[in-house]
Design a protein around this motif. Structure first.
Motif, PDB file in Angstrom:
ATOM      1  N   GLY A  23     -18.354 -12.193  -4.571  1.00  0.00           N
ATOM      2  CA  GLY A  23     -18.289 -12.817  -3.268  1.00  0.00           C
ATOM      3  C   GLY A  23     -18.010 -12.269  -2.187  1.00  0.00           C
ATOM      4  O   GLY A  23     -17.511 -12.667  -0.935  1.00  0.00           O
ATOM      5  N   TYR A  24     -18.477 -10.936  -2.116  1.00  0.00           N
ATOM      6  CA  TYR A  24     -18.386 -10.043  -1.201  1.00  0.00           C
ATOM      7  C   TYR A  24     -19.406  -9.692  -0.102  1.00  0.00           C
ATOM      8  O   TYR A  24     -20.533  -9.768  -0.681  1.00  0.00           O
ATOM      9  N   GLU A  25     -19.126  -9.683   1.080  1.00  0.00           N
ATOM     10  CA  GLU A  25     -20.207  -9.478   1.954  1.00  0.00           C
ATOM     11  C   GLU A  25     -20.103  -7.854   2.446  1.00  0.00           C
ATOM     12  O   GLU A  25     -19.370  -7.130   1.913  1.00  0.00           O
ATOM     13  N   GLU A  81     -19.616  -6.289   4.871  1.00  0.00           N
ATOM     14  CA  GLU A  81     -18.474  -6.016   5.903  1.00  0.00           C
ATOM     15  C   GLU A  81     -17.218  -5.705   5.020  1.00  0.00           C
ATOM     16  O   GLU A  81     -16.354  -5.076   5.223  1.00  0.00           O
ATOM     17  N   ASP A  82     -17.192  -6.718   3.859  1.00  0.00           N
ATOM     18  CA  ASP A  82     -15.995  -6.586   2.952  1.00  0.00           C
ATOM     19  C   ASP A  82     -16.087  -5.192   2.127  1.00  0.00           C
ATOM     20  O   ASP A  82     -15.263  -4.386   1.799  1.00  0.00           O
ATOM     21  N   VAL A  83     -17.343  -4.865   1.705  1.00  0.00           N
ATOM     22  CA  VAL A  83     -17.674  -3.356   1.062  1.00  0.00           C
ATOM     23  C   VAL A  83     -17.300  -2.292   1.913  1.00  0.00           C
ATOM     24  O   VAL A  83     -16.509  -1.410   1.558  1.00  0.00           O
ATOM     25  N   ALA A  84     -17.936  -2.452   3.113  1.00  0.00           N
ATOM     26  CA  ALA A  84     -17.482  -1.506   4.149  1.00  0.00           C
ATOM     27  C   ALA A  84     -15.945  -1.277   4.679  1.00  0.00           C
ATOM     28  O   ALA A  84     -15.468  -0.082   4.582  1.00  0.00           O
ATOM     29  N   ASP A  85     -15.247  -2.507   4.451  1.00  0.00           N
ATOM     30  CA  ASP A  85     -13.953  -2.455   4.617  1.00  0.00           C
ATOM     31  C   ASP A  85     -12.982  -1.548   3.330  1.00  0.00           C
ATOM     32  O   ASP A  85     -12.253  -0.793   3.509  1.00  0.00           O
ATOM     33  N   CYS A  86     -13.410  -2.110   2.214  1.00  0.00           N
ATOM     34  CA  CYS A  86     -13.104  -1.427   1.066  1.00  0.00           C
ATOM     35  C   CYS A  86     -13.135  -0.015   1.064  1.00  0.00           C
ATOM     36  O   CYS A  86     -12.316   0.899   0.767  1.00  0.00           O
ATOM     37  N   LEU A  87     -14.430   0.538   1.364  1.00  0.00           N
ATOM     38  CA  LEU A  87     -14.714   1.898   1.169  1.00  0.00           C
ATOM     39  C   LEU A  87     -13.932   2.696   2.301  1.00  0.00           C
ATOM     40  O   LEU A  87     -13.380   3.708   2.319  1.00  0.00           O
ATOM     41  N   SER A  88     -13.666   1.988   3.580  1.00  0.00           N
ATOM     42  CA  SER A  88     -13.019   2.643   4.657  1.00  0.00           C
ATOM     43  C   SER A  88     -11.566   2.661   4.371  1.00  0.00           C
ATOM     44  O   SER A  88     -10.579   3.269   5.088  1.00  0.00           O
ATOM     45  N   ARG A  89     -11.043   1.960   3.253  1.00  0.00           N
ATOM     46  CA  ARG A  89      -9.649   1.916   2.912  1.00  0.00           C
ATOM     47  C   ARG A  89      -9.360   2.955   1.953  1.00  0.00           C
ATOM     48  O   ARG A  89      -8.146   3.113   1.196  1.00  0.00           O
ATOM     49  N   LEU A  90     -10.210   3.378   1.032  1.00  0.00           N
ATOM     50  CA  LEU A  90      -9.945   4.246   0.092  1.00  0.00           C
ATOM     51  C   LEU A  90      -9.097   5.602   0.335  1.00  0.00           C
ATOM     52  O   LEU A  90      -9.181   6.093   1.325  1.00  0.00           O
ATOM     53  N   SER A  91      -8.467   5.902  -0.478  1.00  0.00           N
ATOM     54  CA  SER A  91      -7.355   7.019  -0.334  1.00  0.00           C
ATOM     55  C   SER A  91      -7.483   8.042  -1.469  1.00  0.00           C
ATOM     56  O   SER A  91      -8.128   7.734  -2.569  1.00  0.00           O
ATOM     57  N   GLU A  92      -7.171   9.345  -1.156  1.00  0.00           N
ATOM     58  CA  GLU A  92      -7.276  10.323  -2.160  1.00  0.00           C
ATOM     59  C   GLU A  92      -6.575   9.998  -3.522  1.00  0.00           C
ATOM     60  O   GLU A  92      -6.955  10.284  -4.749  1.00  0.00           O
ATOM     61  N   ALA A  93      -5.511   9.138  -3.518  1.00  0.00           N
ATOM     62  CA  ALA A  93      -4.826   8.754  -4.747  1.00  0.00           C
ATOM     63  C   ALA A  93      -5.601   7.839  -5.472  1.00  0.00           C
ATOM     64  O   ALA A  93      -5.409   7.701  -6.759  1.00  0.00           O
ATOM     65  N   GLU A  94      -6.471   7.094  -5.253  1.00  0.00           N
ATOM     66  CA  GLU A  94      -7.369   6.431  -5.954  1.00  0.00           C
ATOM     67  C   GLU A  94      -8.637   6.968  -6.405  1.00  0.00           C
ATOM     68  O   GLU A  94      -9.553   6.401  -7.367  1.00  0.00           O
TER      69      GLU A  94
END
Length: 106
Positions: free
Chosen positions: A33-35, A37-50
């Motif tokens: 159910g992602y658009e 923009e959701d994928v982009a927001d998820c990628l832009s929040r990735l951290s080194e810890a993940e």
């Protein structure tokens, strides 16, 4: 150690410079159910810890793998999805080539 600098990933994602590597990735994103923009927001929040690991390939750029949590777009009470995300950067690190984006299988 990741192959790609997260600052480059974040910059490409914020500008919606994301390509889906194939139909399976498109289907997986749609089934969540992602658009875009959701994928982009998820990628832009990735951290080194993940960061989980890198996948090296002989004939093509390698992929970085991340396991992260992201708020479900349709959630009313803050539920999150635990996602498996795998990608490489292409076009001189200007575009995220998304190889996998689905719920983890744990």
């Amino acid at each position: 150690m990741p192959i790609y600098d997260l600052n480059d990933v974040h910059a490409a994602a914020r500008q919606l410079r994301i390509e889906y590597r194939g139909r399976k990735v498109m289907r997986d994103v749609a089934n969540l159910g992602y658009e875009l923009e959701d994928v982009a927001d998820c990628l832009s929040r990735l951290s080194e810890a993940e960061f989980s690991k890198s996948h090296l390939r002989q004939a093509a750029p390698g992929d970085d793998e991340y396991i992260c949590r992201y708020p479900r777009p349709d959630s009313q009470d803050g539920e999150t999805d635990q996602l498996y995300v795998k990608f490489c950067l292409i076009d001189n690190c200007l575009v995220v080539d998304l190889g996998s984006f689905h719920l983890t299988q744990f």
